[in-house]
Write a protein that holds these residues in place. Structure first.
Motif, PDB file in Angstrom:
ATOM      1  N   LEU A 210       0.768  -1.182  -0.229  1.00  0.00           N
ATOM      2  CA  LEU A 210       0.060  -0.098   0.134  1.00  0.00           C
ATOM      3  C   LEU A 210       1.018   1.287  -0.099  1.00  0.00           C
ATOM      4  O   LEU A 210       1.976   1.374   0.738  1.00  0.00           O
ATOM      5  N   ALA A 211       0.467   2.313  -0.834  1.00  0.00           N
ATOM      6  CA  ALA A 211       1.370   3.377  -0.926  1.00  0.00           C
ATOM      7  C   ALA A 211       0.975   4.331   0.362  1.00  0.00           C
ATOM      8  O   ALA A 211       1.947   4.863   0.889  1.00  0.00           O
ATOM      9  N   LYS A 212      -0.155   4.168   1.039  1.00  0.00           N
ATOM     10  CA  LYS A 212      -0.414   4.881   2.355  1.00  0.00           C
ATOM     11  C   LYS A 212      -1.086   3.948   3.340  1.00  0.00           C
ATOM     12  O   LYS A 212      -2.135   3.667   3.447  1.00  0.00           O
ATOM     13  N   PRO A 213      -0.021   3.075   4.000  1.00  0.00           N
ATOM     14  CA  PRO A 213      -0.748   1.976   5.010  1.00  0.00           C
ATOM     15  C   PRO A 213      -1.153   2.473   6.211  1.00  0.00           C
ATOM     16  O   PRO A 213      -1.384   1.747   7.016  1.00  0.00           O
ATOM     17  N   TYR A 214      -0.743   3.912   6.511  1.00  0.00           N
ATOM     18  CA  TYR A 214      -1.095   4.424   7.971  1.00  0.00           C
ATOM     19  C   TYR A 214      -2.247   5.279   8.012  1.00  0.00           C
ATOM     20  O   TYR A 214      -2.820   5.753   6.911  1.00  0.00           O
ATOM     21  N   VAL A 215      -2.883   5.254   9.088  1.00  0.00           N
ATOM     22  CA  VAL A 215      -3.896   6.327   9.303  1.00  0.00           C
ATOM     23  C   VAL A 215      -3.372   7.457  10.121  1.00  0.00           C
ATOM     24  O   VAL A 215      -3.016   6.995  11.141  1.00  0.00           O
TER      25      VAL A 215
ATOM     26  N   LYS B 233      -5.382  -3.328   1.787  1.00  0.00           N
ATOM     27  CA  LYS B 233      -6.710  -2.086   1.628  1.00  0.00           C
ATOM     28  C   LYS B 233      -7.771  -2.449   2.691  1.00  0.00           C
ATOM     29  O   LYS B 233      -8.321  -1.313   3.400  1.00  0.00           O
ATOM     30  N   SER B 234      -8.283  -3.722   2.696  1.00  0.00           N
ATOM     31  CA  SER B 234      -9.483  -3.909   3.462  1.00  0.00           C
ATOM     32  C   SER B 234      -9.235  -3.800   4.948  1.00  0.00           C
ATOM     33  O   SER B 234      -9.790  -3.015   5.632  1.00  0.00           O
ATOM     34  N   GLU B 235      -7.981  -4.117   5.451  1.00  0.00           N
ATOM     35  CA  GLU B 235      -7.734  -3.773   6.984  1.00  0.00           C
ATOM     36  C   GLU B 235      -7.342  -2.291   7.156  1.00  0.00           C
ATOM     37  O   GLU B 235      -7.895  -1.825   8.086  1.00  0.00           O
ATOM     38  N   LEU B 236      -6.944  -1.498   6.112  1.00  0.00           N
ATOM     39  CA  LEU B 236      -6.760  -0.060   6.098  1.00  0.00           C
ATOM     40  C   LEU B 236      -8.114   0.657   6.372  1.00  0.00           C
ATOM     41  O   LEU B 236      -8.614   1.323   7.115  1.00  0.00           O
ATOM     42  N   ASP B 237      -9.096   0.121   5.535  1.00  0.00           N
ATOM     43  CA  ASP B 237     -10.545   0.818   5.381  1.00  0.00           C
ATOM     44  C   ASP B 237     -11.152   0.471   6.754  1.00  0.00           C
ATOM     45  O   ASP B 237     -11.739   1.200   7.164  1.00  0.00           O
TER      46      ASP B 237
ATOM     47  N   PRO C  39       1.666   0.057  10.316  1.00  0.00           N
ATOM     48  CA  PRO C  39       0.790  -0.009   8.946  1.00  0.00           C
ATOM     49  C   PRO C  39      -0.241  -1.051   8.959  1.00  0.00           C
ATOM     50  O   PRO C  39      -0.250  -2.134   9.481  1.00  0.00           O
ATOM     51  N   ALA C  40      -1.178  -0.748   8.161  1.00  0.00           N
ATOM     52  CA  ALA C  40      -2.219  -1.871   7.767  1.00  0.00           C
ATOM     53  C   ALA C  40      -1.645  -2.858   6.458  1.00  0.00           C
ATOM     54  O   ALA C  40      -1.105  -2.099   5.701  1.00  0.00           O
TER      55      ALA C  40
ATOM     56  N   TYR D  85      -7.295  10.265   7.900  1.00  0.00           N
ATOM     57  CA  TYR D  85      -6.956   9.700   6.514  1.00  0.00           C
ATOM     58  C   TYR D  85      -5.775   8.879   6.651  1.00  0.00           C
ATOM     59  O   TYR D  85      -4.983   9.128   7.310  1.00  0.00           O
ATOM     60  N   ALA D  86      -5.511   8.411   5.393  1.00  0.00           N
ATOM     61  CA  ALA D  86      -4.632   7.254   5.158  1.00  0.00           C
ATOM     62  C   ALA D  86      -3.225   8.420   4.691  1.00  0.00           C
ATOM     63  O   ALA D  86      -3.371   9.491   3.878  1.00  0.00           O
ATOM     64  N   VAL D  87      -2.078   7.703   5.131  1.00  0.00           N
ATOM     65  CA  VAL D  87      -0.725   8.631   4.894  1.00  0.00           C
ATOM     66  C   VAL D  87       0.054   7.571   4.682  1.00  0.00           C
ATOM     67  O   VAL D  87       0.120   6.520   4.817  1.00  0.00           O
TER      68      VAL D  87
END
Length: 90
Positions: A14-19, A67-71, A63-64, A86-88
């Motif tokens: 993921l390009a942005k795995p953190y929130v 994508k599903s875990e990030l969401d 990091p997630a 938001y994702a960073v």
């Protein structure tokens, strides 16, 4: 001879795995937000930075690994009242 660097933690590409929970000008407020995330079962990191000599603290979770875990993480964080999370990338 220097030791080889440890490999970076994988984040599923993921390009942005953190929130990012928020940016705080007062460290105690950042720590309070981080404590709330820990209470909700998440592992936050408080990162200190500076702009123009003024300190600020970012609170991020991740990091997630997917994508599903990030969401799911975003949804959970917003459910904790951080509606502008938001994702960073880091």
């Amino acid at each position: 001879r220097p030791e080889p660097a440890a490999p970076a933690r994988k984040s599923g590409g993921l390009a942005k795995p953190y929130v990012q929970i928020g940016i705080f000008s007062v460290e105690a407020n950042a720590e309070r937000a981080a404590k709330q995330m820990r209470g909700a079962g998440m592992l936050p990191t408080v990162k200190r930075s500076e702009i123009n000599g003024k300190p600020f603290w970012r609170v991020v979770v991740g990091p997630a690994p997917s994508k599903s875990e990030l969401d799911a993480l975003l949804k959970k964080i917003k459910g904790e009242g951080f509606s502008d999370a938001y994702a960073v990338s880091n």
